[in-house]
Design an enzyme around this catalytic site. Sequence first.
Site, PDB file in Angstrom:
ATOM      1  N   ARG A  62      18.008   8.013  -0.456  1.00 24.32           N
ATOM      2  CA  ARG A  62      16.981   7.328   0.334  1.00 24.32           C
ATOM      3  C   ARG A  62      17.527   5.994   0.854  1.00 24.32           C
ATOM      4  O   ARG A  62      17.306   5.618   2.002  1.00 24.32           O
ATOM      5  CB  ARG A  62      15.741   7.104  -0.534  1.00 24.32           C
ATOM      6  CG  ARG A  62      14.466   7.046   0.274  1.00 24.32           C
ATOM      7  CD  ARG A  62      13.223   7.188  -0.589  1.00 24.32           C
ATOM      8  NE  ARG A  62      12.089   7.571   0.260  1.00 24.32           N
ATOM      9  CZ  ARG A  62      10.837   7.658  -0.171  1.00 24.32           C
ATOM     10  NH1 ARG A  62      10.555   7.432  -1.434  1.00 24.32           N
ATOM     11  NH2 ARG A  62       9.860   7.991   0.653  1.00 24.32           N
ATOM     12  N   PRO A 113       1.883   8.546  -9.171  1.00 21.81           N
ATOM     13  CA  PRO A 113       1.170   9.812  -8.905  1.00 21.81           C
ATOM     14  C   PRO A 113       0.140  10.138  -9.988  1.00 21.81           C
ATOM     15  O   PRO A 113       0.122   9.487 -11.040  1.00 21.81           O
ATOM     16  CB  PRO A 113       2.301  10.850  -8.928  1.00 21.81           C
ATOM     17  CG  PRO A 113       3.356  10.256  -9.807  1.00 21.81           C
ATOM     18  CD  PRO A 113       3.268   8.774  -9.637  1.00 21.81           C
ATOM     19  N   GLY A 294      -6.325  13.929   3.751  1.00 18.50           N
ATOM     20  CA  GLY A 294      -5.112  14.175   2.977  1.00 18.50           C
ATOM     21  C   GLY A 294      -4.439  12.851   2.709  1.00 18.50           C
ATOM     22  O   GLY A 294      -5.078  11.800   2.732  1.00 18.50           O
ATOM     23  N   CYS A 297      -2.765   9.109  -1.295  1.00 17.60           N
ATOM     24  CA  CYS A 297      -3.521   8.136  -2.096  1.00 17.60           C
ATOM     25  C   CYS A 297      -5.008   8.383  -2.298  1.00 17.60           C
ATOM     26  O   CYS A 297      -5.507   8.121  -3.384  1.00 17.60           O
ATOM     27  CB  CYS A 297      -3.311   6.749  -1.518  1.00 17.60           C
ATOM     28  SG  CYS A 297      -1.604   6.223  -1.733  1.00 17.60           S
ATOM     29  N   PHE A 359      -0.341  14.981   7.332  1.00 20.21           N
ATOM     30  CA  PHE A 359      -1.734  14.774   6.919  1.00 20.21           C
ATOM     31  C   PHE A 359      -2.545  13.982   7.932  1.00 20.21           C
ATOM     32  O   PHE A 359      -3.766  13.951   7.887  1.00 20.21           O
ATOM     33  CB  PHE A 359      -1.809  14.141   5.524  1.00 20.21           C
ATOM     34  CG  PHE A 359      -1.573  12.650   5.466  1.00 20.21           C
ATOM     35  CD1 PHE A 359      -0.285  12.142   5.365  1.00 20.21           C
ATOM     36  CD2 PHE A 359      -2.633  11.761   5.493  1.00 20.21           C
ATOM     37  CE1 PHE A 359      -0.067  10.769   5.295  1.00 20.21           C
ATOM     38  CE2 PHE A 359      -2.434  10.397   5.420  1.00 20.21           C
ATOM     39  CZ  PHE A 359      -1.141   9.894   5.327  1.00 20.21           C
ATOM     40  N   LYS A 360      -1.833  13.346   8.883  1.00 16.74           N
ATOM     41  CA  LYS A 360      -2.485  12.678  10.009  1.00 16.74           C
ATOM     42  C   LYS A 360      -1.431  12.486  11.081  1.00 16.74           C
ATOM     43  O   LYS A 360      -0.245  12.726  10.825  1.00 16.74           O
ATOM     44  CB  LYS A 360      -3.092  11.333   9.587  1.00 16.74           C
ATOM     45  CG  LYS A 360      -2.049  10.330   9.099  1.00 16.74           C
ATOM     46  CD  LYS A 360      -2.661   9.038   8.585  1.00 16.74           C
ATOM     47  CE  LYS A 360      -3.054   8.107   9.706  1.00 16.74           C
ATOM     48  NZ  LYS A 360      -3.315   6.724   9.207  1.00 16.74           N
TER      49      LYS A 360
HETATM   50  N1  LIG Z   1       1.869   5.581   1.045  1.00 21.71           N
HETATM   51  C1  LIG Z   1       0.959   4.706   1.397  1.00 21.71           C
HETATM   52  O1  LIG Z   1       0.532   4.673   2.544  1.00 21.71           O
HETATM   53  C2  LIG Z   1       0.442   3.696   0.428  1.00 21.71           C
HETATM   54  C3  LIG Z   1       0.823   3.724  -0.916  1.00 21.71           C
HETATM   55  N2  LIG Z   1       0.348   2.768  -1.784  1.00 21.71           N
HETATM   56  C4  LIG Z   1       0.795   2.748  -3.180  1.00 21.71           C
HETATM   57  O2  LIG Z   1       2.125   2.217  -3.201  1.00 21.71           O
HETATM   58  C5  LIG Z   1       2.889   2.837  -4.234  1.00 21.71           C
HETATM   59  C6  LIG Z   1       4.151   3.434  -3.651  1.00 21.71           C
HETATM   60  O3  LIG Z   1       3.774   4.438  -2.743  1.00 21.71           O
HETATM   61  P1  LIG Z   1       4.824   5.081  -1.722  1.00 21.71           P
HETATM   62  O4  LIG Z   1       5.672   4.001  -1.146  1.00 21.71           O
HETATM   63  O5  LIG Z   1       4.042   5.959  -0.817  1.00 21.71           O
HETATM   64  O6  LIG Z   1       5.698   5.958  -2.744  1.00 21.71           O
HETATM   65  P2  LIG Z   1       7.107   6.648  -2.491  1.00 21.71           P
HETATM   66  O7  LIG Z   1       7.172   7.783  -3.415  1.00 21.71           O
HETATM   67  O8  LIG Z   1       7.320   6.861  -1.016  1.00 21.71           O
HETATM   68  O9  LIG Z   1       8.171   5.523  -2.934  1.00 21.71           O
HETATM   69  C7  LIG Z   1       8.336   5.089  -4.242  1.00 21.71           C
HETATM   70  C8  LIG Z   1       9.825   4.859  -4.469  1.00 21.71           C
HETATM   71  O10 LIG Z   1      10.012   4.185  -5.718  1.00 21.71           O
HETATM   72  C9  LIG Z   1      11.268   4.612  -6.233  1.00 21.71           C
HETATM   73  N3  LIG Z   1      11.347   4.248  -7.650  1.00 21.71           N
HETATM   74  C10 LIG Z   1      10.694   4.794  -8.707  1.00 21.71           C
HETATM   75  N4  LIG Z   1      10.997   4.129  -9.840  1.00 21.71           N
HETATM   76  C11 LIG Z   1      11.864   3.132  -9.500  1.00 21.71           C
HETATM   77  C12 LIG Z   1      12.540   2.118 -10.225  1.00 21.71           C
HETATM   78  N5  LIG Z   1      12.365   1.953 -11.539  1.00 21.71           N
HETATM   79  N6  LIG Z   1      13.363   1.285  -9.557  1.00 21.71           N
HETATM   80  C13 LIG Z   1      13.554   1.424  -8.220  1.00 21.71           C
HETATM   81  N7  LIG Z   1      12.933   2.368  -7.476  1.00 21.71           N
HETATM   82  C14 LIG Z   1      12.102   3.216  -8.109  1.00 21.71           C
HETATM   83  C15 LIG Z   1      11.287   6.100  -5.971  1.00 21.71           C
HETATM   84  O11 LIG Z   1      12.596   6.614  -6.009  1.00 21.71           O
HETATM   85  C16 LIG Z   1      10.659   6.144  -4.556  1.00 21.71           C
HETATM   86  O12 LIG Z   1      11.646   6.140  -3.540  1.00 21.71           O
HETATM   87  C17 LIG Z   1       1.963   3.847  -4.903  1.00 21.71           C
HETATM   88  O13 LIG Z   1       1.371   3.242  -6.015  1.00 21.71           O
HETATM   89  C18 LIG Z   1       0.909   4.097  -3.840  1.00 21.71           C
HETATM   90  O14 LIG Z   1      -0.332   4.441  -4.408  1.00 21.71           O
HETATM   91  C19 LIG Z   1      -0.470   1.756  -1.358  1.00 21.71           C
HETATM   92  C20 LIG Z   1      -0.855   1.667  -0.045  1.00 21.71           C
HETATM   93  C21 LIG Z   1      -0.431   2.622   0.957  1.00 21.71           C
HETATM   94  O1  LIG Z   2      -3.601   3.398  -0.334  1.00 19.49           O
HETATM   95  C1  LIG Z   2      -3.174   4.051   0.583  1.00 19.49           C
HETATM   96  O2  LIG Z   2      -2.293   4.900   0.502  1.00 19.49           O
HETATM   97  C2  LIG Z   2      -3.745   3.909   1.962  1.00 19.49           C
HETATM   98  O3  LIG Z   2      -4.657   5.022   2.126  1.00 19.49           O
HETATM   99  C3  LIG Z   2      -5.251   5.121   3.426  1.00 19.49           C
HETATM  100  O4  LIG Z   2      -4.241   5.233   4.426  1.00 19.49           O
HETATM  101  P1  LIG Z   2      -3.568   6.643   4.789  1.00 19.49           P
HETATM  102  O5  LIG Z   2      -3.847   7.627   3.726  1.00 19.49           O
HETATM  103  O6  LIG Z   2      -2.167   6.355   5.137  1.00 19.49           O
HETATM  104  O7  LIG Z   2      -4.269   7.103   6.146  1.00 19.49           O
HETATM  105  P2  LIG Z   2      -5.798   7.106   6.645  1.00 19.49           P
HETATM  106  O8  LIG Z   2      -5.814   6.692   8.050  1.00 19.49           O
HETATM  107  O9  LIG Z   2      -6.687   6.389   5.726  1.00 19.49           O
HETATM  108  O10 LIG Z   2      -6.143   8.659   6.612  1.00 19.49           O
HETATM  109  C4  LIG Z   2      -6.280   9.357   5.387  1.00 19.49           C
HETATM  110  C5  LIG Z   2      -6.809  10.758   5.665  1.00 19.49           C
HETATM  111  O11 LIG Z   2      -8.163  10.705   6.104  1.00 19.49           O
HETATM  112  C6  LIG Z   2      -8.319  11.405   7.326  1.00 19.49           C
HETATM  113  N1  LIG Z   2      -9.385  10.759   8.113  1.00 19.49           N
HETATM  114  C7  LIG Z   2      -9.329   9.433   8.370  1.00 19.49           C
HETATM  115  C8  LIG Z   2     -10.331   8.822   9.077  1.00 19.49           C
HETATM  116  C9  LIG Z   2     -11.427   9.570   9.532  1.00 19.49           C
HETATM  117  O12 LIG Z   2     -12.381   9.071  10.176  1.00 19.49           O
HETATM  118  N2  LIG Z   2     -11.453  10.897   9.248  1.00 19.49           N
HETATM  119  C10 LIG Z   2     -10.451  11.512   8.536  1.00 19.49           C
HETATM  120  O13 LIG Z   2     -10.530  12.725   8.293  1.00 19.49           O
HETATM  121  C11 LIG Z   2      -6.958  11.338   7.971  1.00 19.49           C
HETATM  122  O14 LIG Z   2      -6.777  12.337   8.933  1.00 19.49           O
HETATM  123  C12 LIG Z   2      -6.053  11.495   6.774  1.00 19.49           C
HETATM  124  O15 LIG Z   2      -5.898  12.839   6.424  1.00 19.49           O
HETATM  125  C13 LIG Z   2      -6.032   3.826   3.701  1.00 19.49           C
HETATM  126  O16 LIG Z   2      -6.556   3.882   5.033  1.00 19.49           O
HETATM  127  C14 LIG Z   2      -5.129   2.597   3.560  1.00 19.49           C
HETATM  128  O17 LIG Z   2      -5.903   1.405   3.729  1.00 19.49           O
HETATM  129  C15 LIG Z   2      -4.497   2.604   2.157  1.00 19.49           C
HETATM  130  O18 LIG Z   2      -3.611   1.516   2.031  1.00 19.49           O
END
Ligand SMILES: NC(=O)C1=CN([C@@H]2O[C@H](COP(=O)(O)OP(=O)(O)OC[C@H]3O[C@@H](n4cnc5c(N)ncnc54)[C@H](O)[C@@H]3O)[C@@H](O)[C@H]2O)C=CC1
Ligand SMILES: O=C(O)[C@H]1O[C@H](OP(=O)(O)OP(=O)(O)OC[C@H]2O[C@@H](n3ccc(=O)[nH]c3=O)[C@H](O)[C@@H]2O)[C@H](O)[C@@H](O)[C@@H]1O
Length: 485
Positions: A62, A113, A294, A297, A359-360
Amino acid sequence: MLLSSALCAQLPEVSSRSTTAGPSGPKICCLGAGYVGGPTCAVIAFKCPDVQVTIVDLNADRIAAWNSDSLPIFEPGLDEIVKARRGKNLFFSADVDKGILEADLIFVSVNTPTKKTGVGAGFAADLAYVEAATRRIARVATSSKIVIEKSTVPCRTAESMRAILEANSSGDIRFDILSNPEFLAEGTAISDLMHPDRVLIGSLQTAEGRKAQLALADVYAGWVPREKIITMGLWSSELSKLAANALLAQRISSVNALSAICEATGADVDEVAYACGLDSRIGPKFLKASVGFGGSCFQKDILNLVYLSESLHLPEVAEYWRQVVSLNEYQKLRFSELVIRRLFNTITHKHIAVFGFAFKKNTGDTRESPAITLVKHFIQEQAFVHIYDPKVEQSQIEADLTHPDVGTLHQYKNYVTIHTCPYDASKAVDAIVVMTEWDEFQQLDYQRVYKNMNKPAFIFDGRLILDAKKLRGIGFQVEVIGRQA
Ligand SMILES: NC(=O)C1=CN([C@@H]2O[C@H](COP(=O)(O)OP(=O)(O)OC[C@H]3O[C@@H](n4cnc5c(N)ncnc54)[C@H](O)[C@@H]3O)[C@@H](O)[C@H]2O)C=CC1
Ligand SMILES: O=C(O)[C@H]1O[C@H](OP(=O)(O)OP(=O)(O)OC[C@H]2O[C@@H](n3ccc(=O)[nH]c3=O)[C@H](O)[C@@H]2O)[C@H](O)[C@@H](O)[C@@H]1O
């Protein structure tokens, strides 16, 4: 992908502030180069040329991708931001220990997760990665650090992190813990980070806690107005993140529940959402009915809240939030049953094109994508599925559909074909199912699509993005979520 004009306008301005002498501000390290750590810290580096930002990850592949021309995640505007700062004040490295040693502030942005086995399986967040990252900081650090919980975690996780850090610290090293949850949404991450509704920083309400809070606030103040940087206690900050996601998902389940009533009554869910959204107390956003939410989160964080409520002996509260997820499952099932019913109650050996697998729109992320559930149902019915998505890699689709919860490699090979063009995907199929709201699906030449499909030709719009009237004029049988045929 081009930057939007708003983002573009900011590139020269920031670059011109950068110095050749190198960053002189605080050093930041981020553990976790994922969907959150990567974009968030890239934007910090972009907006604060004085801050040195190093993003580290255990996954060397990565990191190599972050250092290449082909970044590991697709996010509009991300390429330009990374390329503007990489090698200047933005670094990606697999040397986790060096990152920790050099940093003043450390973001923990690792995955959390849902637990698969053991106590709380299926509901509780798996905090193993957060704990491992915390223990590594404790083991490696030789100077004081501000450790920032960026991952989404259950309420009071910071307390466990503090216990681990304090038990392992020696001499005059001190660790301060902050909660700084991330609210970005995928597909709009860069603009969300550039113009956040708010930045939340929780800390212990001690003099040292407030000092650490201020140090992080100063970083964000590089581009976020101070009045949008909100400070509060640690536990409120942690819970606010789970609460925000639960409330957002609840709105979608609410409108999806209404979509079922609309289909049964002749009301139109878009009209109902529009009418409700005009009420300033409700507001228009996040009221788009769909085939179900989807993403990595929403489900995980609500189940986390369910588990927390149960642990706190609040079964009615747990049941309330659980219902948001149940309704989402119902919506996905309802849609796939609709497809089968309209295709004369059998899809066995029929050909179905699935438009969109992410998922979007505007992301290549497929985590918890409703398309996975739908394709799984279609495979179980022995339909031949033709998938087209403009951004999801073939290897990702294969990984999702051969996951033990979904299907086998044998089923995948027999029933699924991945296409790189929507016209090829829809050739000689009985139905098209729109699963992701990619803009390009609105611009296709549907006369051409119709000509090449088996008749009667069905379109199922799971995102309410197509012009149903026009499609019916061409000859399609059209089904739309939340509207009667
Ligand atoms: N994906 C999103 O849109 C959002 C995610 N979050 C939260 O943020 C957190 C991270 O989510 P993502 O970035 O989507 O996950 P991700 O799975 O894309 O990235 C996490 C990364 O952490 C790395 N990792 C794990 N243990 C480690 C360690 N000890 N040292 C260094 N690297 C390590 C993994 O290899 C992986 O690349 C989760 O708690 C999630 O709920 C919050 C807001 C938005
Ligand atoms: O914690 C997180 O991971 C993030 O989760 C969501 O962000 P995300 O999942 O990236 O995308 P969204 O735009 O929220 O969409 C989530 C799902 O809901 C669906 N959706 C969204 C809006 C809507 O009106 N209807 C609907 O079906 C989307 O298509 C998608 O499948 C939140 O919007 C973020 O604020 C948050 O940081």
